[in-house]
Design a protein around this motif. Structure first.
Motif, PDB file in Angstrom:
ATOM      1  N   PHE A 120      45.072  58.409   0.269  1.00 44.48           N
ATOM      2  CA  PHE A 120      46.364  58.358  -0.152  1.00 44.48           C
ATOM      3  C   PHE A 120      46.653  57.762  -1.509  1.00 44.48           C
ATOM      4  CE2 PHE A 120      49.814  61.019   1.910  1.00 44.48           C
ATOM      5  CZ  PHE A 120      50.772  60.800   0.707  1.00 44.48           C
ATOM      6  N   LEU A 121      46.572  58.362  -2.608  1.00 44.42           N
ATOM      7  CA  LEU A 121      46.776  57.734  -3.956  1.00 44.42           C
ATOM      8  C   LEU A 121      48.369  57.325  -3.933  1.00 44.42           C
ATOM      9  CD1 LEU A 121      46.072  56.266  -6.738  1.00 44.42           C
ATOM     10  CD2 LEU A 121      46.375  58.856  -7.461  1.00 44.42           C
ATOM     11  N   ASN A 122      48.742  56.281  -4.316  1.00 43.41           N
ATOM     12  CA  ASN A 122      50.188  55.956  -4.489  1.00 43.41           C
ATOM     13  C   ASN A 122      51.262  56.010  -3.620  1.00 43.41           C
ATOM     14  OD1 ASN A 122      49.189  54.755  -6.894  1.00 43.41           O
ATOM     15  ND2 ASN A 122      49.759  56.253  -8.419  1.00 43.41           N
ATOM     16  N   PRO A 123      50.902  55.868  -2.210  1.00 45.28           N
ATOM     17  CA  PRO A 123      51.847  56.517  -1.216  1.00 45.28           C
ATOM     18  C   PRO A 123      53.237  55.581  -1.908  1.00 45.28           C
ATOM     19  CG  PRO A 123      50.589  55.080  -0.426  1.00 45.28           C
ATOM     20  CD  PRO A 123      49.647  55.289  -1.708  1.00 45.28           C
ATOM     21  N   LYS A 124      54.229  56.183  -1.216  1.00 44.05           N
ATOM     22  CA  LYS A 124      55.618  55.481  -1.584  1.00 44.05           C
ATOM     23  C   LYS A 124      56.020  55.600  -3.046  1.00 44.05           C
ATOM     24  CE  LYS A 124      55.347  52.376   2.355  1.00 44.05           C
ATOM     25  NZ  LYS A 124      55.671  50.811   2.876  1.00 44.05           N
ATOM     26  N   ALA A 125      55.152  56.002  -4.022  1.00 43.77           N
ATOM     27  CA  ALA A 125      55.695  56.056  -5.313  1.00 43.77           C
ATOM     28  C   ALA A 125      56.024  57.395  -5.576  1.00 43.77           C
ATOM     29  CB  ALA A 125      54.360  55.793  -6.175  1.00 43.77           C
ATOM     30  N   GLU A 126      56.886  57.549  -6.764  1.00 39.76           N
ATOM     31  CA  GLU A 126      57.551  58.964  -7.049  1.00 39.76           C
ATOM     32  C   GLU A 126      56.730  60.034  -6.897  1.00 39.76           C
ATOM     33  OE1 GLU A 126      60.117  61.150 -10.347  1.00 39.76           O
ATOM     34  OE2 GLU A 126      59.589  58.762 -10.454  1.00 39.76           O
ATOM     35  N   TYR A 127      55.319  59.762  -7.257  1.00 35.90           N
ATOM     36  CA  TYR A 127      54.221  60.743  -7.364  1.00 35.90           C
ATOM     37  C   TYR A 127      53.108  60.474  -6.747  1.00 35.90           C
ATOM     38  CZ  TYR A 127      57.213  63.569 -10.691  1.00 35.90           C
ATOM     39  OH  TYR A 127      58.221  64.219 -11.210  1.00 35.90           O
ATOM     40  N   SER A 128      52.680  60.852  -5.687  1.00 34.42           N
ATOM     41  CA  SER A 128      51.431  60.755  -4.982  1.00 34.42           C
ATOM     42  C   SER A 128      50.627  61.833  -4.727  1.00 34.42           C
ATOM     43  CB  SER A 128      51.871  59.812  -3.602  1.00 34.42           C
ATOM     44  OG  SER A 128      52.694  60.682  -2.730  1.00 34.42           O
ATOM     45  N   LYS A 129      49.412  61.509  -4.296  1.00 38.89           N
ATOM     46  CA  LYS A 129      48.736  62.510  -3.877  1.00 38.89           C
ATOM     47  C   LYS A 129      47.517  62.235  -2.682  1.00 38.89           C
ATOM     48  CE  LYS A 129      44.808  65.544  -5.572  1.00 38.89           C
ATOM     49  NZ  LYS A 129      44.924  66.269  -4.130  1.00 38.89           N
ATOM     50  N   GLU A 130      47.418  63.059  -1.718  1.00 41.91           N
ATOM     51  CA  GLU A 130      46.750  62.784  -0.673  1.00 41.91           C
ATOM     52  C   GLU A 130      45.299  63.708  -1.240  1.00 41.91           C
ATOM     53  OE1 GLU A 130      46.609  63.212   4.214  1.00 41.91           O
ATOM     54  OE2 GLU A 130      48.508  63.979   3.158  1.00 41.91           O
ATOM     55  N   PHE A 131      44.285  62.838  -0.606  1.00 40.26           N
ATOM     56  CA  PHE A 131      42.794  63.602  -0.925  1.00 40.26           C
ATOM     57  C   PHE A 131      42.142  63.636   0.535  1.00 40.26           C
ATOM     58  CE2 PHE A 131      43.756  61.529  -4.685  1.00 40.26           C
ATOM     59  CZ  PHE A 131      43.203  62.145  -5.861  1.00 40.26           C
ATOM     60  N   PHE A 132      41.854  64.838   0.600  1.00 41.07           N
ATOM     61  CA  PHE A 132      41.130  65.238   2.230  1.00 41.07           C
ATOM     62  C   PHE A 132      39.473  65.039   1.930  1.00 41.07           C
ATOM     63  CE2 PHE A 132      45.107  67.624   1.789  1.00 41.07           C
ATOM     64  CZ  PHE A 132      45.363  67.267   3.268  1.00 41.07           C
ATOM     65  N   PRO A 133      38.639  64.856   2.887  1.00 35.52           N
ATOM     66  CA  PRO A 133      37.410  64.167   2.729  1.00 35.52           C
ATOM     67  C   PRO A 133      36.485  65.546   2.127  1.00 35.52           C
ATOM     68  CG  PRO A 133      38.070  63.845   5.128  1.00 35.52           C
ATOM     69  CD  PRO A 133      39.225  64.754   4.299  1.00 35.52           C
TER      70      PRO A 133
END
Length: 283
Positions: A120-133
């Motif tokens: 999970f890139l930058n959780p809690k930030a305004e823009y974040s992105k989850e990455f699946f395996p």
């Protein structure tokens, strides 16, 4: 106060700012996703965790073999993710100033040592992105773009060429945005192509007039294919071809019977070609 002179505009924005900017754009505009993935794969990111080797030696270079204890967070549904951050500021913001050991490492190394995990890139930030395996695996393998399938059109084939009745405006906007980020594309054309031997339905066709190294052109077509597939109307398949000025067949139709939907501005090219003269007079 220290002042820094920036020789080009890119230096003015730090890598993490640029990555966060691209993440924000990519969230709503597929045209920016290839650039975001490219930038991410070249970036250094921050994770919560530590490594015994780091404590012993201070600054070390991590590779996929280094034993690292990486902190996982639990999502509301109980699943576990590895948080990672594009900047120290966002990491500190996410842990609310508590003291936390962290490690900086290249994104590629993080992806390699956590294969199989959700990230999970930058959780809690305004823009974040989850990455699946499977997405991470694809990013490591291809840089995030699916390789296009190539097929050669036989000379004898009867191709029907025309213009789509429904203009794929969202796709054309996204491709125009992508092409304007890359210097390779001189012009781009749109048509509808029907190869009766292969397909029941006609396909959208994008013709590209490009100049550059073959590897760059291949990468661009992969990126354009990804952007097109995410923005084409009704998930229609989209074909790409390279346009040659004096060729027969498809190229001839596109160059002579359609208007390009994208044309690289000559202005930007000329501006780079003219050596800039320094007009400030020295005292």
């Amino acid at each position: 106060m220290n002042t820094h002179h920036h020789h080009n505009e890119h230096d003015a924005m730090s890598g993490s700012d640029e990555l966060e900017q691209l993440l924000k754009l990519a969230a709503s505009q597929p045209a920016y996703r290839p650039a975001f993935f490219r930038q991410l794969l070249d970036a250094t990111v921050y994770i919560l965790g530590d490594s015994e080797q780091v404590q012993l030696q201070g600054e070390i270079t991590l590779d996929a073999e280094t034993p690292v204890n990486i902190q996982h967070w639990e999502k509301q549904d109980g699943s576990s993710v590895v948080p990672f951050f594009s900047s120290l500021a966002l990491l500190q913001q996410a842990v609310a100033e508590e003291e936390h050991p962290f490690i900086a490492m290249p994104t590629r190394v993080l992806f390699e040592i956590t294969q199989g995990d959700h990230l999970f890139l930058n959780p809690k930030a305004e823009y974040s992105k989850e990455f699946f395996p499977d997405e991470v695996a694809m990013l490591l393998a291809t840089g995030g773009v699916v390789k296009p399938v190539e097929r050669d059109i036989e000379q004898e084939t009867q191709l029907l060429l025309g213009q789509p009745t429904e203009y794929p405006a969202a796709m054309i906007d996204a491709l125009t945005t992508l092409f304007s980020q890359r210097k390779l594309v001189r012009r781009a054309f749109l048509a509808l192509i029907h190869d009766r031997e292969v397909d029941e339905q006609p396909n959208l066709l994008i013709g590209l007039d490009v100049k550059g190294e073959q590897a760059d052109i291949d990468a661009l077509i992969s990126e354009a294919g990804m952007v097109a597939s995410e923005t084409a109307p009704n998930d229609d398949p989209v074909d790409f071809c390279l346009v040659e000025e004096n060729a027969r067949g498809v190229s001839h139709y596109l160059v002579n019977h359609t208007q390009p939907f994208y044309q690289r501005r000559w202005g930007s090219w000329l501006r780079n070609a003219i050596p800039s003269t320094d007009v400030s007079s020295s005292v």
